[in-house]
Design a protein around this motif. Structure first.
Motif, PDB file in Angstrom:
ATOM      1  N   UNK A  45       0.776  -1.210  -0.049  1.00 54.01           N
ATOM      2  CA  UNK A  45       0.102   0.090   0.031  1.00 54.01           C
ATOM      3  C   UNK A  45       0.828   1.422   0.198  1.00 54.01           C
ATOM      4  N   UNK A  46       2.160   1.247  -0.019  1.00 49.70           N
ATOM      5  CA  UNK A  46       3.054   2.670  -0.220  1.00 49.70           C
ATOM      6  C   UNK A  46       3.179   2.943  -1.543  1.00 49.70           C
ATOM      7  N   UNK A  47       3.166   4.291  -1.651  1.00 50.53           N
ATOM      8  CA  UNK A  47       3.360   4.993  -2.948  1.00 50.53           C
ATOM      9  C   UNK A  47       4.814   4.758  -3.301  1.00 50.53           C
ATOM     10  N   UNK A  48       4.979   5.151  -4.431  1.00 48.29           N
ATOM     11  CA  UNK A  48       6.745   4.948  -4.805  1.00 48.29           C
ATOM     12  C   UNK A  48       7.371   5.856  -4.068  1.00 48.29           C
ATOM     13  N   UNK A  49       7.174   6.869  -3.830  1.00 49.23           N
ATOM     14  CA  UNK A  49       8.146   7.818  -3.086  1.00 49.23           C
ATOM     15  C   UNK A  49       8.150   7.380  -1.592  1.00 49.23           C
ATOM     16  N   UNK A  50       6.994   6.901  -0.943  1.00 45.59           N
ATOM     17  CA  UNK A  50       6.821   6.411   0.303  1.00 45.59           C
ATOM     18  C   UNK A  50       7.923   4.955   0.518  1.00 45.59           C
ATOM     19  N   UNK A  51       7.903   4.170  -0.519  1.00 46.66           N
ATOM     20  CA  UNK A  51       8.559   2.958  -0.638  1.00 46.66           C
ATOM     21  C   UNK A  51       9.901   3.286  -0.393  1.00 46.66           C
ATOM     22  N   UNK A  52      10.564   4.086  -1.544  1.00 48.52           N
ATOM     23  CA  UNK A  52      11.878   4.625  -1.465  1.00 48.52           C
ATOM     24  C   UNK A  52      12.527   5.366  -0.470  1.00 48.52           C
ATOM     25  N   UNK A  53      11.588   6.418   0.299  1.00 49.88           N
ATOM     26  CA  UNK A  53      12.110   6.830   1.447  1.00 49.88           C
ATOM     27  C   UNK A  53      12.229   6.014   2.484  1.00 49.88           C
ATOM     28  N   UNK A  54      11.165   5.091   2.920  1.00 47.87           N
ATOM     29  CA  UNK A  54      10.992   3.961   3.835  1.00 47.87           C
ATOM     30  C   UNK A  54      12.447   3.067   3.720  1.00 47.87           C
ATOM     31  N   UNK A 102       9.382  15.449  -0.693  1.00 46.94           N
ATOM     32  CA  UNK A 102      10.037  14.567   0.370  1.00 46.94           C
ATOM     33  C   UNK A 102       9.217  14.829   1.689  1.00 46.94           C
ATOM     34  N   UNK A 103       9.118  16.380   2.001  1.00 54.76           N
ATOM     35  CA  UNK A 103       8.233  16.618   3.239  1.00 54.76           C
ATOM     36  C   UNK A 103       7.085  15.953   3.137  1.00 54.76           C
ATOM     37  N   UNK A 104       6.272  15.985   1.998  1.00 52.78           N
ATOM     38  CA  UNK A 104       4.685  15.533   1.965  1.00 52.78           C
ATOM     39  C   UNK A 104       4.848  14.046   2.192  1.00 52.78           C
ATOM     40  N   UNK A 105       5.821  13.356   1.697  1.00 53.70           N
ATOM     41  CA  UNK A 105       5.993  12.012   1.948  1.00 53.70           C
ATOM     42  C   UNK A 105       6.338  11.332   3.277  1.00 53.70           C
ATOM     43  N   UNK A 106       6.902  12.264   3.982  1.00 53.22           N
ATOM     44  CA  UNK A 106       7.605  11.932   5.385  1.00 53.22           C
ATOM     45  C   UNK A 106       6.429  12.066   6.165  1.00 53.22           C
ATOM     46  N   UNK A 107       5.746  13.065   6.178  1.00 47.43           N
ATOM     47  CA  UNK A 107       4.415  13.420   6.794  1.00 47.43           C
ATOM     48  C   UNK A 107       3.299  12.224   6.514  1.00 47.43           C
ATOM     49  N   UNK A 108       3.321  11.659   5.423  1.00 48.72           N
ATOM     50  CA  UNK A 108       2.409  10.591   5.222  1.00 48.72           C
ATOM     51  C   UNK A 108       2.832   9.364   5.628  1.00 48.72           C
ATOM     52  N   UNK A 109       4.178   8.807   5.474  1.00 46.77           N
ATOM     53  CA  UNK A 109       4.826   7.916   6.454  1.00 46.77           C
ATOM     54  C   UNK A 109       4.620   7.949   7.924  1.00 46.77           C
ATOM     55  N   UNK A 110       4.848   9.125   8.409  1.00 50.69           N
ATOM     56  CA  UNK A 110       4.617   9.233   9.906  1.00 50.69           C
ATOM     57  C   UNK A 110       3.240   9.128  10.405  1.00 50.69           C
ATOM     58  N   UNK A 111       2.376   9.678   9.495  1.00 56.11           N
ATOM     59  CA  UNK A 111       0.971   9.424   9.791  1.00 56.11           C
ATOM     60  C   UNK A 111       0.560   8.028   9.909  1.00 56.11           C
ATOM     61  N   UNK A 112       1.338   7.213   9.087  1.00 54.59           N
ATOM     62  CA  UNK A 112       0.845   5.703   8.824  1.00 54.59           C
ATOM     63  C   UNK A 112       1.382   4.924   9.903  1.00 54.59           C
ATOM     64  N   UNK A 113       2.341   5.383  10.561  1.00 60.23           N
ATOM     65  CA  UNK A 113       2.984   4.868  11.819  1.00 60.23           C
ATOM     66  C   UNK A 113       4.057   4.191  11.116  1.00 60.23           C
TER      67      UNK A 113
END
Length: 247
Positions: free
Chosen positions: A9-18, A43-54
């Motif tokens: 369920x992660x996006x391309x950017x979320x997967x790369x940063x994680x 990057x900032x947008x993706x970090x916020x999304x990853x943090x919200x998802x835990x």
């Protein structure tokens, strides 16, 4: 790894940063931008999304730095959430199917996979509202579904029918001996015996649904009948002609 992370369920950017954070443990948004070449705003947008998802946590200081949340805990949480999600979807689909497509009397369905057979057995043990009649001489069956049967016994009447003292002694349930007619017709039906397809178990739920599990070429299959016109009669006859086995 990126493909697998996208698969949960992660996006391309979320997967790369994680994935980068899992490798280098801690990084600032600027470092992640320089490492992944993802635009800084994203990057900032993706970090916020990853943090919200835990998936990640931050130090809440300036300059802010991010690292992955405990990975085993995160994966375990995702598994539990997935089980709950699928359970809710399954219940919703069952309800929709019952309301939208009422079954006609005597409809029979073939179940040709081991997973499908197991799923349907657990479904009947979980959803029967008044009564279950289980006809089986297979100790492995009783061991595999022991918890499901025990839960059902707390809600409704459950009658386990066996044909041998050996089976009775090996299972932790009150059971009954079958008479000769039940042994011949239900434990080993002539037609299936002729086809070399031994019966494993037969389950009657609420005197209207019947699941007959048999073995074909070493694999479990089953026939499931909704609104069986014979289930009421067979259940009555079997229970009338059985004998409770003393503990």
């Amino acid at each position: 790894m990126i493909a697998q992370l996208k698969g949960i369920g992660l996006s391309e950017y979320e997967a790369k940063i994680y994935l980068i954070l899992a490798c280098i443990h801690s990084a600032s948004p600027r470092e992640l931008h320089e490492t992944t070449l993802i635009p800084r705003g994203r990057v900032y947008e993706t970090l916020g999304s990853l943090e919200k998802k835990g998936f990640i946590i931050s130090n809440r200081r300036s300059p802010v730095r991010y690292r992955t949340a405990d990975i085993p805990y995160t994966m375990e949480r995702l598994k539990k959430e997935a089980v709950i999600r699928y359970d809710m979807l399954g219940m919703a689909l069952e309800t929709y199917a019952a309301l939208a497509c009422p079954d006609q009397p005597g409809q029979t369905y073939n179940i040709r996979t081991g997973w499908g057979v197991e799923n349907h057995i657990r479904y009947l043990l979980r959803t029967a509202k008044n009564e279950l009649l289980i006809i089986s001489d297979d100790p492995v069956f009783y061991q595999l579904y022991a918890e499901d049967i025990a839960r059902a016994e707390k809600r409704i009447r459950v009658s386990c029918i066996v044909s041998s003292r050996k089976t009775a002694n090996s299972i932790p349930f009150q059971c009954y001996f079958a008479d000769e007619d039940t042994k011949d017709s239900l434990f080993s039906p002539p037609l299936l015996r002729k086809l070399s397809m031994p019966v494993k178990e037969v389950i009657y739920a609420d005197r209207k649904e019947v699941l007959s599990v048999y073995e074909r070429e070493g694999k479990e299959e089953a026939a499931f009948t909704k609104n069986s016109i014979y289930a009421e009669f067979i259940t009555r006859v079997v229970l009338k002609n059985t004998m409770m086995i003393s503990p």
